[in-house]
Structures are given as structure tokens and as C-alpha cells.
Motif scaffolding. Sequence first.
Motif, PDB file in Angstrom:
ATOM      1  N   PHE A  83       0.832  -1.201   0.000  1.00 40.35           N
ATOM      2  CA  PHE A  83       0.000   0.000   0.000  1.00 40.35           C
ATOM      3  C   PHE A  83       0.871   1.257   0.000  1.00 40.35           C
ATOM      4  O   PHE A  83       0.590   2.225  -0.738  1.00 40.35           O
ATOM      5  CB  PHE A  83      -0.914  -0.015   1.226  1.00 40.35           C
ATOM      6  N   THR A  86       2.206   1.878  -3.423  1.00 37.87           N
ATOM      7  CA  THR A  86       1.173   2.396  -4.324  1.00 37.87           C
ATOM      8  C   THR A  86       0.918   3.875  -4.080  1.00 37.87           C
ATOM      9  O   THR A  86       0.839   4.678  -5.020  1.00 37.87           O
ATOM     10  CB  THR A  86      -0.134   1.610  -4.140  1.00 37.87           C
ATOM     11  N   GLU A  98      -6.604   5.287 -11.786  1.00 36.55           N
ATOM     12  CA  GLU A  98      -6.149   3.914 -11.601  1.00 36.55           C
ATOM     13  C   GLU A  98      -5.426   3.746 -10.265  1.00 36.55           C
ATOM     14  O   GLU A  98      -5.670   2.781  -9.528  1.00 36.55           O
ATOM     15  CB  GLU A  98      -5.209   3.530 -12.749  1.00 36.55           C
ATOM     16  N   ASP A 101      -7.826   4.252  -7.250  1.00 39.71           N
ATOM     17  CA  ASP A 101      -8.669   3.063  -7.089  1.00 39.71           C
ATOM     18  C   ASP A 101      -7.871   1.911  -6.503  1.00 39.71           C
ATOM     19  O   ASP A 101      -8.368   1.164  -5.654  1.00 39.71           O
ATOM     20  CB  ASP A 101      -9.261   2.645  -8.441  1.00 39.71           C
ATOM     21  N   ARG A 102      -6.629   1.761  -6.969  1.00 38.74           N
ATOM     22  CA  ARG A 102      -5.793   0.681  -6.442  1.00 38.74           C
ATOM     23  C   ARG A 102      -5.493   0.906  -4.961  1.00 38.74           C
ATOM     24  O   ARG A 102      -5.558  -0.035  -4.160  1.00 38.74           O
ATOM     25  CB  ARG A 102      -4.490   0.594  -7.231  1.00 38.74           C
ATOM     26  N   GLN A 104      -7.269   2.602  -2.800  1.00 41.10           N
ATOM     27  CA  GLN A 104      -8.487   2.377  -2.020  1.00 41.10           C
ATOM     28  C   GLN A 104      -8.799   0.898  -1.881  1.00 41.10           C
ATOM     29  O   GLN A 104      -9.231   0.441  -0.811  1.00 41.10           O
ATOM     30  CB  GLN A 104      -9.654   3.117  -2.680  1.00 41.10           C
ATOM     31  N   SER A 105      -8.583   0.130  -2.946  1.00 47.41           N
ATOM     32  CA  SER A 105      -8.811  -1.311  -2.881  1.00 47.41           C
ATOM     33  C   SER A 105      -7.853  -1.973  -1.898  1.00 47.41           C
ATOM     34  O   SER A 105      -8.255  -2.832  -1.092  1.00 47.41           O
ATOM     35  CB  SER A 105      -8.642  -1.923  -4.275  1.00 47.41           C
ATOM     36  N   GLU A 106      -6.592  -1.577  -1.948  1.00 49.31           N
ATOM     37  CA  GLU A 106      -5.603  -2.139  -1.027  1.00 49.31           C
ATOM     38  C   GLU A 106      -5.906  -1.735   0.410  1.00 49.31           C
ATOM     39  O   GLU A 106      -5.720  -2.537   1.334  1.00 49.31           O
ATOM     40  CB  GLU A 106      -4.203  -1.682  -1.429  1.00 49.31           C
ATOM     41  N   ARG A 108      -8.903  -1.168   1.668  1.00 46.47           N
ATOM     42  CA  ARG A 108     -10.041  -1.970   2.122  1.00 46.47           C
ATOM     43  C   ARG A 108      -9.576  -3.346   2.594  1.00 46.47           C
ATOM     44  O   ARG A 108     -10.069  -3.871   3.604  1.00 46.47           O
ATOM     45  CB  ARG A 108     -11.071  -2.112   0.996  1.00 46.47           C
ATOM     46  N   ALA A 109      -8.612  -3.917   1.879  1.00 51.14           N
ATOM     47  CA  ALA A 109      -8.059  -5.210   2.285  1.00 51.14           C
ATOM     48  C   ALA A 109      -7.335  -5.091   3.624  1.00 51.14           C
ATOM     49  O   ALA A 109      -7.434  -5.982   4.486  1.00 51.14           O
ATOM     50  CB  ALA A 109      -7.108  -5.738   1.212  1.00 51.14           C
ATOM     51  N   SER A 137      -4.351   5.374   6.391  1.00 47.84           N
ATOM     52  CA  SER A 137      -5.473   6.124   5.833  1.00 47.84           C
ATOM     53  C   SER A 137      -5.104   7.595   5.655  1.00 47.84           C
ATOM     54  O   SER A 137      -5.422   8.216   4.631  1.00 47.84           O
ATOM     55  CB  SER A 137      -6.694   5.982   6.743  1.00 47.84           C
TER      56      SER A 137
END
Length: 261
Positions: A83, A86, A98, A101-102, A104-106, A108-109, A137
Amino acid sequence: MNTLRAYFENNPDLFAALVAALAIIGGLAGSVIGSKIQANGGRDQARAAREAAEIAAEAQRAATLWAVRQAQAVEFAKMANEFLRTVDVMFKREPEREFLDRAQSEFRAIFLKRVEIEITATGDVAEFAVKAETDLSDFMELARSRGPAVHAWGVLEGLTESEDQSIASRAAAARLMVRDWKYTHHTFENAFGVRLEGRLPGPIEPFGDLTEMHIQRIRFDAINPDIEWVRQDLEDRIEMNMHSLVNAIRGMLGSGAEMRP
């Protein structure tokens, strides 16, 4: 006594029957005692077997929990490192959906893994995991809000080293203008509470690779504290909390203890 002996001597058949009866009674008594001893031994064996089963079950539960905790801790650390890489890209290039979004997806995990850790781990590990999640965050939000301006500033800085001396001199002048205004702005703001809303004391026209969008990003970000200090402070906090988390995990897993066979 002599009378009893004389009686049995005169009645040998009766004596033989009495001896046989005593033998039978003795055998029965021995069988009862043996059965009682055997029953007690069986109960002891059953109790020992039950205790052994309970110990084995507890050992299996502890081993399973240790494996789950270890896997969760390793996965959380890997997710956090990926993370951070990224998000770091978001400070270095043009804003792209892109990468947001990546990130945010990471994140969430990471959030879901933190929830798992909070359920299964010890209290101190869960506490540091929450702090680490909060810091990550904040780092993503910093990259989202100020990353574009950092990239724009990098474009301006790069132009100061241009082989085209006209471009290099204009870039150096623009950089000095922004820095001088930033210092003056914060002096006014701290002393008198004056907010200049990002208006620079002079126009910067697009030149070289510096576009109008880059200029706008630099203008609006100039009212904020220096990103270098803000980012460094946040990165130091992330490193400190991750270090504390790792130490707490080592304590939970007993990683620092010498293993015994």
C-alpha cells in the motif's frame, strides 16, 4: 478347641465339606476384590485418557491460534508495504484514477485484515494495528489531496535544470516567487490571521512542461504547510507504529523466546 477337633475327627466327611466351602468362599472374595481393583484401575485409566485428550485438544487449539495469528500478522505487514508503494507513486506522477482506485482497494483489504487481527490477536497487537491503519489512511488522504501539487512542483523543479536557459531561468524565478510568497503568507497568517486564498503576487505563465493545471495546483497548495515536513512527520509516525506493532506481534507469538524441544 479339643472338643471341636474331636468332633471333626469323628465326622471326616463334614470336615471335608467345610474345607471345600471355605475354599469357595475364599475364591469368591478374591474375585470380588480383584474385580474392585480392576474397576478402580479402569476408572483411573479412563480419567488419564480423558485428561490426555483434553491436553492434546488444548495444545491443538493453541497451535491453530498461533498459526492464524502468525499468518494474519505477516499478511498485514505485506499489505501495508504494498500500500505504501502504491501511495508513494501518487506523489510522483500525474493524478490517475487507476492509482487512487488501487490504493483504495488495497486499503479496504488492510481494513478487513485489521478486523481479523482485532478478533484473534492480543489487546496490544490489536491496538497498534488500529493505529497503523489510521496512519495509512492519513497517508492515502495526503497523497490524494496534495500529491498532484507535489508532482506539479516536481515539474517546476525539473525545469530549473533545463538545458534551455530561458526555461531554466523562468522556472527558477517562479520557484523563488512561490517560496517567497509562501513565507510571507504564513508570516501574515500567523501574525494577523490574514488568509490570501492562494493568490500569488504575480502571474506564472505556462512554459516548457509546466501547464496551466500545474500552475493552479501549485497556487492552491501554496497556502498549506510545506508538504515535505507534513509527509516526513506522517512517514515517521507510520514507521514508529509499525515497529511497535511488529514488537507486539513478536511478543504475542513468543518469537523472542528460545524454542525448546
